[in-house]
Scaffold this motif. Sequence first.
Motif, PDB file in Angstrom:
ATOM      1  N   PHE A  34       0.699  -1.261   0.234  1.00  0.00           N
ATOM      2  CA  PHE A  34      -0.072   0.059   0.014  1.00  0.00           C
ATOM      3  C   PHE A  34       0.645   1.164   0.198  1.00  0.00           C
ATOM      4  O   PHE A  34       0.373   2.548   0.156  1.00  0.00           O
ATOM      5  N   GLU A  35       2.365   1.011  -0.133  1.00  0.00           N
ATOM      6  CA  GLU A  35       3.232   2.191  -0.050  1.00  0.00           C
ATOM      7  C   GLU A  35       3.483   2.574  -1.538  1.00  0.00           C
ATOM      8  O   GLU A  35       3.584   1.820  -2.460  1.00  0.00           O
ATOM      9  N   ALA A  36       3.984   3.794  -1.535  1.00  0.00           N
ATOM     10  CA  ALA A  36       4.294   4.375  -2.924  1.00  0.00           C
ATOM     11  C   ALA A  36       5.749   3.576  -3.411  1.00  0.00           C
ATOM     12  O   ALA A  36       5.752   3.247  -4.698  1.00  0.00           O
ATOM     13  N   ASN A  37       6.313   3.300  -2.539  1.00  0.00           N
ATOM     14  CA  ASN A  37       7.600   2.613  -2.685  1.00  0.00           C
ATOM     15  C   ASN A  37       7.585   1.058  -2.428  1.00  0.00           C
ATOM     16  O   ASN A  37       8.014   0.706  -1.150  1.00  0.00           O
ATOM     17  N   LYS A  38       6.906   0.287  -2.986  1.00  0.00           N
ATOM     18  CA  LYS A  38       6.646  -1.298  -2.592  1.00  0.00           C
ATOM     19  C   LYS A  38       8.030  -1.855  -2.255  1.00  0.00           C
ATOM     20  O   LYS A  38       9.033  -1.617  -2.951  1.00  0.00           O
ATOM     21  N   LEU A  39       8.098  -2.578  -1.375  1.00  0.00           N
ATOM     22  CA  LEU A  39       9.341  -3.542  -0.820  1.00  0.00           C
ATOM     23  C   LEU A  39       9.396  -4.671  -1.479  1.00  0.00           C
ATOM     24  O   LEU A  39      10.425  -5.229  -1.632  1.00  0.00           O
ATOM     25  N   ARG A  40       8.309  -5.383  -2.009  1.00  0.00           N
ATOM     26  CA  ARG A  40       8.323  -6.497  -2.621  1.00  0.00           C
ATOM     27  C   ARG A  40       7.225  -6.828  -3.576  1.00  0.00           C
ATOM     28  O   ARG A  40       6.067  -6.056  -3.196  1.00  0.00           O
ATOM     29  N   TRP A  41       7.203  -7.641  -4.669  1.00  0.00           N
ATOM     30  CA  TRP A  41       6.128  -7.683  -5.412  1.00  0.00           C
ATOM     31  C   TRP A  41       6.176  -9.029  -5.937  1.00  0.00           C
ATOM     32  O   TRP A  41       7.353  -9.730  -6.387  1.00  0.00           O
ATOM     33  N   LEU A  42       5.134  -9.625  -6.230  1.00  0.00           N
ATOM     34  CA  LEU A  42       4.967 -11.106  -6.658  1.00  0.00           C
ATOM     35  C   LEU A  42       4.283 -11.107  -7.912  1.00  0.00           C
ATOM     36  O   LEU A  42       3.346 -10.391  -8.070  1.00  0.00           O
ATOM     37  N   GLU A  43       4.619 -11.746  -8.738  1.00  0.00           N
ATOM     38  CA  GLU A  43       3.887 -12.021 -10.222  1.00  0.00           C
ATOM     39  C   GLU A  43       2.624 -13.160  -9.921  1.00  0.00           C
ATOM     40  O   GLU A  43       2.414 -13.769  -8.818  1.00  0.00           O
ATOM     41  N   GLU A  44       1.879 -13.289 -11.047  1.00  0.00           N
ATOM     42  CA  GLU A  44       0.677 -13.741 -10.711  1.00  0.00           C
ATOM     43  C   GLU A  44       0.680 -15.233 -10.328  1.00  0.00           C
ATOM     44  O   GLU A  44      -0.071 -15.607  -9.327  1.00  0.00           O
ATOM     45  N   LYS A  45       1.716 -16.007 -10.833  1.00  0.00           N
ATOM     46  CA  LYS A  45       1.872 -17.537 -10.181  1.00  0.00           C
ATOM     47  C   LYS A  45       2.402 -17.521  -9.119  1.00  0.00           C
ATOM     48  O   LYS A  45       1.788 -18.252  -8.011  1.00  0.00           O
ATOM     49  N   GLU A  46       3.223 -16.496  -8.447  1.00  0.00           N
ATOM     50  CA  GLU A  46       3.427 -16.610  -7.168  1.00  0.00           C
ATOM     51  C   GLU A  46       2.391 -16.205  -6.130  1.00  0.00           C
ATOM     52  O   GLU A  46       2.191 -16.962  -5.034  1.00  0.00           O
ATOM     53  N   TRP A  47       1.525 -15.419  -6.692  1.00  0.00           N
ATOM     54  CA  TRP A  47       0.269 -15.025  -5.706  1.00  0.00           C
ATOM     55  C   TRP A  47      -0.370 -16.488  -5.768  1.00  0.00           C
ATOM     56  O   TRP A  47      -0.921 -16.652  -4.653  1.00  0.00           O
ATOM     57  N   LYS A  48      -0.714 -17.032  -6.717  1.00  0.00           N
ATOM     58  CA  LYS A  48      -1.601 -18.340  -6.756  1.00  0.00           C
ATOM     59  C   LYS A  48      -0.918 -19.387  -5.911  1.00  0.00           C
ATOM     60  O   LYS A  48      -1.665 -20.029  -5.163  1.00  0.00           O
ATOM     61  N   ASP A  49       0.488 -19.433  -5.791  1.00  0.00           N
ATOM     62  CA  ASP A  49       1.231 -20.385  -5.018  1.00  0.00           C
ATOM     63  C   ASP A  49       0.920 -19.960  -3.715  1.00  0.00           C
ATOM     64  O   ASP A  49       0.849 -20.930  -2.789  1.00  0.00           O
ATOM     65  N   CYS A  50       0.641 -18.799  -3.310  1.00  0.00           N
ATOM     66  CA  CYS A  50       0.357 -18.514  -2.028  1.00  0.00           C
ATOM     67  C   CYS A  50      -0.851 -18.230  -1.606  1.00  0.00           C
ATOM     68  O   CYS A  50      -1.391 -17.985  -0.383  1.00  0.00           O
ATOM     69  N   GLY A  51      -1.910 -19.162  -2.383  1.00  0.00           N
ATOM     70  CA  GLY A  51      -3.139 -19.523  -1.886  1.00  0.00           C
ATOM     71  C   GLY A  51      -4.407 -18.252  -2.410  1.00  0.00           C
ATOM     72  O   GLY A  51      -5.307 -18.190  -1.561  1.00  0.00           O
ATOM     73  N   TYR A  52      -3.861 -17.409  -3.130  1.00  0.00           N
ATOM     74  CA  TYR A  52      -4.614 -16.480  -3.692  1.00  0.00           C
ATOM     75  C   TYR A  52      -5.242 -16.681  -4.896  1.00  0.00           C
ATOM     76  O   TYR A  52      -5.010 -17.211  -5.878  1.00  0.00           O
ATOM     77  N   ASN A  53      -6.595 -16.134  -4.991  1.00  0.00           N
ATOM     78  CA  ASN A  53      -7.561 -15.966  -6.122  1.00  0.00           C
ATOM     79  C   ASN A  53      -6.917 -14.783  -6.638  1.00  0.00           C
ATOM     80  O   ASN A  53      -7.102 -13.790  -6.013  1.00  0.00           O
ATOM     81  N   VAL A  54      -6.657 -14.904  -8.197  1.00  0.00           N
ATOM     82  CA  VAL A  54      -5.869 -13.567  -8.863  1.00  0.00           C
ATOM     83  C   VAL A  54      -6.899 -13.117 -10.012  1.00  0.00           C
ATOM     84  O   VAL A  54      -7.296 -13.875 -10.858  1.00  0.00           O
ATOM     85  N   ARG A  55      -7.267 -11.910  -9.892  1.00  0.00           N
ATOM     86  CA  ARG A  55      -8.355 -11.189 -11.110  1.00  0.00           C
ATOM     87  C   ARG A  55      -7.148 -10.056 -11.373  1.00  0.00           C
ATOM     88  O   ARG A  55      -7.012  -9.077 -10.678  1.00  0.00           O
ATOM     89  N   ILE A  56      -6.991  -9.811 -12.740  1.00  0.00           N
ATOM     90  CA  ILE A  56      -6.019  -8.811 -13.057  1.00  0.00           C
ATOM     91  C   ILE A  56      -6.893  -7.938 -14.039  1.00  0.00           C
ATOM     92  O   ILE A  56      -7.509  -8.340 -15.332  1.00  0.00           O
ATOM     93  N   GLU A  57      -7.026  -6.687 -13.954  1.00  0.00           N
ATOM     94  CA  GLU A  57      -7.563  -5.646 -14.809  1.00  0.00           C
ATOM     95  C   GLU A  57      -6.795  -4.519 -14.821  1.00  0.00           C
ATOM     96  O   GLU A  57      -6.685  -3.713 -13.980  1.00  0.00           O
ATOM     97  N   GLY A  58      -6.118  -4.409 -16.168  1.00  0.00           N
ATOM     98  CA  GLY A  58      -5.381  -3.510 -16.433  1.00  0.00           C
ATOM     99  C   GLY A  58      -4.117  -3.750 -15.545  1.00  0.00           C
ATOM    100  O   GLY A  58      -3.296  -4.683 -15.160  1.00  0.00           O
TER     101      GLY A  58
END
Length: 664
Positions: free
Chosen positions: A393-417
């Motif tokens: 939620f910060e302007a300078n994010k400390l970490r970012w995961l791509e779609e597959k990594e989010w899914k591997d962590c148990g998330y349902n992912v919906r991407i719009e833009g």
Amino acid sequence: MSDYFFLGAEKNSSNADFIDSIESYANSNKTLIYILDRPLTDNKYSYSYNNALILLSSKKKITIINCDHKNNDSYDDFVEDVIEDLSSISDKYQYKSVIGRSRHWRANLLETDLSITEIKDIPTLLQTVKLSDDLESKKVDLMISLFIGSINDINRVKDNVPTNLLDKVKQKIQLFDSDQTRFIYKNPEKKNIKIQGLSGTGKTELLLHKLKDLYIKEPNAKIIFTCHNKILAHTIRRRIPEFFNFMKVEQQIEWKDRLWCIHSWGSGKDRDSGVYSYICNYYQIPFNSYSNAMSFDKACKIAIEDIKEKYGNEIPPAFTYIFIDESQDFDDDFFILCDLATEKNLYIAGDIFQSIFDENIMSSIEPDFLLSKCYRTDSRTLMFAHALGMGLFEANKLRWLEEKEWKDCGYNVRIEGSNYYLSREPLKRFEDLDDDFESIRIVEFETSIPNKIIDIISEIISENKTVKPDDIGIIFLDNSRSIYDNADILELEIQNNFKWEVNKAYESKEKEDGKVLISNRNNVKGLEFPFVICITNRISDGSSYRNSLYTMLTRSFIKSYFLVKGGERSGLTDKMTEGLQYIIDHKEMLIHEPTDDEKINIQTRFNYIKQRKSHYDVMMDIFDELSIEIKYRNKLLDMVKNTGLIEADKKVLIRFVNNNKEFL
């Protein structure tokens, strides 16, 4: 593998179509269903008739299906044997006081008059055996737990249907999901078994179940359970006999003969004090003590070379099985060393998110069992904890995961833009609760910390009449001397206001029944509470701090209070509070994908974090700078660690060493 279906029966021509249909239904409807041919709880249960299936699903009758209608007599005998064995298991674990004798439940909770040829479709079948009474549904869940070995404490579950939130969650019957059941009961196809899961997915509990299973099956096996942390090793060593007693294991625990529970390093003077010390003693190779020039990783590397040089390709095993918990705390050389010393299987369990700043959360791990469902913490709390930990939620994010990594962590992912909408499946633990209960709250404080915490405890008591002192965990996230001063004041205030005792975990090193736990962030691994109060003066960017922030907020299974000192310097931003409100309102997290340039900046900062000197190296520099004698350095290192100053900057550490060296 299926996330919602477990098969514990052999497929054949008469049942294959039905099994495929029930598996498809389970996954498409996200309904956990087990198909068995016998109870899994004990290996002694086996039957001559092998053409029947037992269907188990929450809020459905125990359903036994005949797959060969020409053998009705044999099928009837099978049904009677299952009932008799289930009654025996029920008696063993004292469930009869709740579910009653078989004559009480077979009429209402058991369906046996079914032939597989008569089943038209799965929805109709499940509707036919559906239960509507809450107490009957609770009894069926208990019976399912007996079938699959997911034994619940009957004194905790009790026989009534609770009406308040706290008791509903406390008394919720826990059932293994499909992945957990597979881990316990399926034979491994490889030597090293890697289990990865978020905090609260039940990794340690699964290891204990597997440990128990192997200990009973193989009376000559030598088994070791280890972790990096001495405190956690001590806690687990205490838990093992409690767990064995709870699971009615009749065999005596033979410590230091068949079973060890020790931390990773140990002492050269005591073979049984650590995995490394045992291995050095067993193979008669030099033991390397902790020193300026000797890290644990280096000691393991040397041991590997010594063993290979001495034994070549004929290395005798020191252990039959090794269990490693909190694997994220180790480097690969420890796993290689354990592999060399293990005859059959090495079980390695870790938290894929415990170190948010691992370079590749999933790609480098490739787990055999990915436990993505968190059974402890409400999904809203978990999402917010992840967001805070990674700075999403910060302007300078400390970490970012791509779609597959989010899914591997148990998330349902919906991407719009550039918008990522991340959500999690509802937890069974909370499925019967009103989903508008508050599971996470930010609290800004201006007054003294103890006064604010007393206010929160008063609120918890007023809203939860059955709350007990050990239902509350109070965790200070900062590394400063002031937290211990506040803890001392808080102890007196809690005693004066509520007549409750306090357990300072940084002194006791364990959780104590009947006492409110107060701790720094270093002594709560593996613990959970209905209510957690996390306190910080400022949200900092340090990787260890952010990891702790995520881990501590997810210690709760009802509600986490996040106390932050008010003011511009607190690090709390409007985006954080807005992000939390969005999670609460929509039950999903909305985050914005960084641009390519921003991702490069994130990676640059990330690489800087990785390349920074370790705490150990910083302390060595300070000792050299202050001319601290070698014989005093380990004591000072331990003092810094026990005081919770590992994340402190160099100036604070220099002041600490100067203030304490005269006492050595």
